[in-house]
Enzyme design. Structure first.
Site, PDB file in Angstrom:
ATOM      1  N   CYS A 192      44.796  39.005  82.789  1.00 41.01           N
ATOM      2  CA  CYS A 192      44.767  39.165  81.333  1.00 41.01           C
ATOM      3  C   CYS A 192      43.514  39.898  80.860  1.00 41.01           C
ATOM      4  O   CYS A 192      43.403  40.243  79.683  1.00 41.01           O
ATOM      5  CB  CYS A 192      44.857  37.807  80.658  1.00 41.01           C
TER       6      CYS A 192
ATOM      7  N   CYS B 240      49.034  27.779  71.741  1.00 42.77           N
ATOM      8  CA  CYS B 240      49.231  28.778  72.801  1.00 42.77           C
ATOM      9  C   CYS B 240      49.551  30.139  72.191  1.00 42.77           C
ATOM     10  O   CYS B 240      50.323  30.241  71.241  1.00 42.77           O
ATOM     11  CB  CYS B 240      50.413  28.393  73.684  1.00 42.77           C
TER      12      CYS B 240
ATOM     13  N   LYS C 276      46.223  34.749  69.724  1.00 41.03           N
ATOM     14  CA  LYS C 276      47.072  33.691  69.153  1.00 41.03           C
ATOM     15  C   LYS C 276      48.071  34.243  68.138  1.00 41.03           C
ATOM     16  O   LYS C 276      49.246  33.861  68.161  1.00 41.03           O
ATOM     17  CB  LYS C 276      46.160  32.635  68.501  1.00 41.03           C
TER      18      LYS C 276
ATOM     19  N   HIS D  20      49.574  38.865  72.761  1.00 37.89           N
ATOM     20  CA  HIS D  20      48.868  39.017  74.033  1.00 37.89           C
ATOM     21  C   HIS D  20      49.722  39.756  75.065  1.00 37.89           C
ATOM     22  O   HIS D  20      50.230  39.160  76.011  1.00 37.89           O
ATOM     23  CB  HIS D  20      48.464  37.625  74.545  1.00 37.89           C
TER      24      HIS D  20
END
Lengths: 388, 388
Positions: B87, B210, B332, B336
């Site tokens: 990531c 998440c 958030k 992502h």
């Protein structure tokens, strides 16, 4: 603004055997890395960054390999990354490491290329490798790499004075060299007839014109010359580095018998090194298929366009011929673990130029060149090494 | 040896919308790249190298993305590569581009991060993302990322004066900002109760703690200052860059409430920039889970260890609070797309510092910071930007 650069050296090299390996991708990556560290005579904590090259970590369920390798070396704080440029990943990773050491960001770095795919089987591998083509135009249309290189071979045989037997002679020569390489995947002497009689994969390419799918990992330590001198007498200088690109899909190229990225990369590397092709004693080139080595040998300037097949036929590229090509056995015999290949070529250059290549030594070699491309040459990097 | 370096600038930025996208990975990568090129006011042929960041090209059947993007931009000769650091891929790719421009290898380069995974479904994505953990110790034992970050959250709540509601306040604040960002994935105002009432994913983390799985691509043009000045007044300087590593598996860490790689990277970046955390006006940080933003805000030096949750509760990190954290909406709310995220943060910094961030503008901002990590922070890069 003038930027003064560090002289960059290869201080050590290590490889696993290439072939079908049982250990995990993390383990083989560690094994090659430890080999390079021991060869360089350094401690892991002297490494300031890790450059991993890998294409299909998903095959063995480990992506983000860098931190795993650094942690297993006991240097978890050390930054790392993975670089992918298809089958040319290793040389591109090497190039990034070179640039960072040259710029003085790091004194010493680890470059490790790795691939583990044979456990997935031929169907998986052929399918996933095709994702490295321009998938929209090629892979999804059914053009896998043997087919694409067969197009190049067909064009070459049509345009120039060359036969299928000439292409076969490349395989025969590389197997001759690979027999002398204890790390090689296919250590078996073959004849022109063996190649001609092998199963047709994509005409005119037959099974023995194609390199194998291999697992394997190769690693080198790159550092500045001050660091190198403090640690060993056995190091080589990186005197040239170049990269280039080509239209990603073969259909975008003006010609099928030359790879633009190789020519661009070679021109840049020769210019940086201040030499020409005539000064090169040996070259590790990207012979994923026999025709590729012929095209490479021309694009790198060793032979005039259209004469590479004749040169192979005449034995000019044999060990201690006029230019030794693929003394390691090349991708054809040494094997082709795709993320590792470009780094493995550098290991060969290091070993040749520091007297560690045993029976396959190129006599009196002072300058070696490596050329490693991705896909059908959509990306390519060329590096030039000189003994000290 | 002293190596004089170029001053490196961000000259332009572009992004697709983040979310569930229908176009192919090649197309979204091209769209973001064209956006950055147009924003910079340059021609594609002025680009000398392409740095792509991507993790799961296999999801959309296109690996070796660089040459495809370069070919589609009409600059097939331009060298390119892909970088993966889970990531954190985007920031690491940015760092390599930065190093090469700083060293004078290139005047101007393209950095494009991209990811396309939502079409594969949650099962595929959760499974493949787990390959970015230390799979031997974590992924294959069933520890997916929500579970690993839940361990960090549990430890944080145990050690410090913090509640689940404090973590929820991070999500509420980031959604507030994301509503103001036209490119954000989840543009929806939420309340603390919404978070607390959402489904438990891995206790104490609930669904709204998440970040989502997103598709998307972000791109910037990096160049030296001479090149920047010749093309535009709208550029920002990169004044700090740092990278670091952590033990790959959480079990190898001494503490679960700090991420060593962030601290190492931040220290290096602050040192290069000659500033401290107090000088930073806003930060785009890696809030894959709410607890991560709290830990980041301490590791980056904005708050003392153990006080990040209190700061979030008190609104200190809101837009135009004492330190604006994630004015873009963060992972958030903005989303992502894992290969794109680190580059998207730089696009936000560029837009904030050149007056292009509309309603979400941080007032009078002169210095912005980006922090982007891979996995549970096994790798991290921090960059610092200053307006001109």
């Amino acid at each position: 603004m003038f930027v003064e650069r560090e002289s960059v050296c290869v201080l050590g090299g290590g490889s696993t055997k290439y072939g079908k390996l049982d250990d995990s991708i993390s383990d083989i990556t560690l094994q090659a890395s430890v080999g390079a560290i021991e060869s360089a005579g350094i401690e892991p904590k002297e490494i300031e960054a890790g450059y991993i090259s890998n294409v299909f970590g998903v095959a063995d369920k480990q992506v983000h390999l860098g931190p795993v390798v650094m942690s297993n070396l006991g240097i978890s704080e050390c930054p790392s990354l993975s670089i992918e440029s298809a089958c040319g990943s290793g040389s591109v990773s090497f190039r990034e490491a070179f640039a960072n050491v040259a710029a003085g960001f790091y004194d010493a770095v680890l470059v490790t290329g790795t691939e583990k795919v044979t456990h997935t089987g031929t169907d998986w591998t052929t399918t996933y490798f095709s994702y490295c083509s321009d998938f929209f135009y090629e892979g999804q249309a059914g053009a896998s790499f043997p087919g694409l290189f067969a197009s190049m071979a067909r064009a070459y045989l049509h345009e120039f004075d060359a036969t299928e037997e000439d292409l076969a002679s490349v395989a025969v020569k590389n197997h001759e060299n690979g027999v002398l390489n204890p790390k090689a995947h296919l250590r078996k002497k073959i004849s022109i007839d063996d190649v001609m009689d092998s199963a047709v994969v994509a005409s005119p390419l037959k099974l023995y014109d194609c390199c194998p799918f291999s697992d394997g990992a190769s690693s080198v330590i790159l550092c500045n010359e001050k660091f190198a001198k403090e640690h060993s007498k056995d190091y080589v200088k990186v005197i040239g580095s170049g990269r280039g690109g080509s239209p990603a899909a073969l259909q975008g190229r003006e010609q099928l018998t030359t790879i633009p990225s190789t020519r661009i990369a070679a021109e840049a590397a020769y210019k940086m090194a201040g030499i020409t092709a005539k000064d090169v004693d040996f070259a590790e080139v990207h012979d994923c298929f026999t025709v590729a080595e012929v095209v490479d040998s021309e694009d790198l300037g060793f032979f005039e366009k259209g004469t590479g097949a004749t040169a192979a036929r005449n034995g000019d590229t044999k060990l201690n011929g006029s230019i030794s090509i693929n003394p390691s056995g090349g991708l054809k015999s040494k094997g082709h673990p795709i993320g590792a290949t470009g780094v493995g070529q550098v290991v060969e250059a290091f070993e040749q130029l520091t007297g560690k290549s045993g029976e396959r030594t190129v006599n009196d070699a002072k300058i070696g060149l490596t050329q490693n491309f991705g896909a059908t040459g959509a990306s390519c990097a060329v590096h030039i090494f000189e003994s000290v």
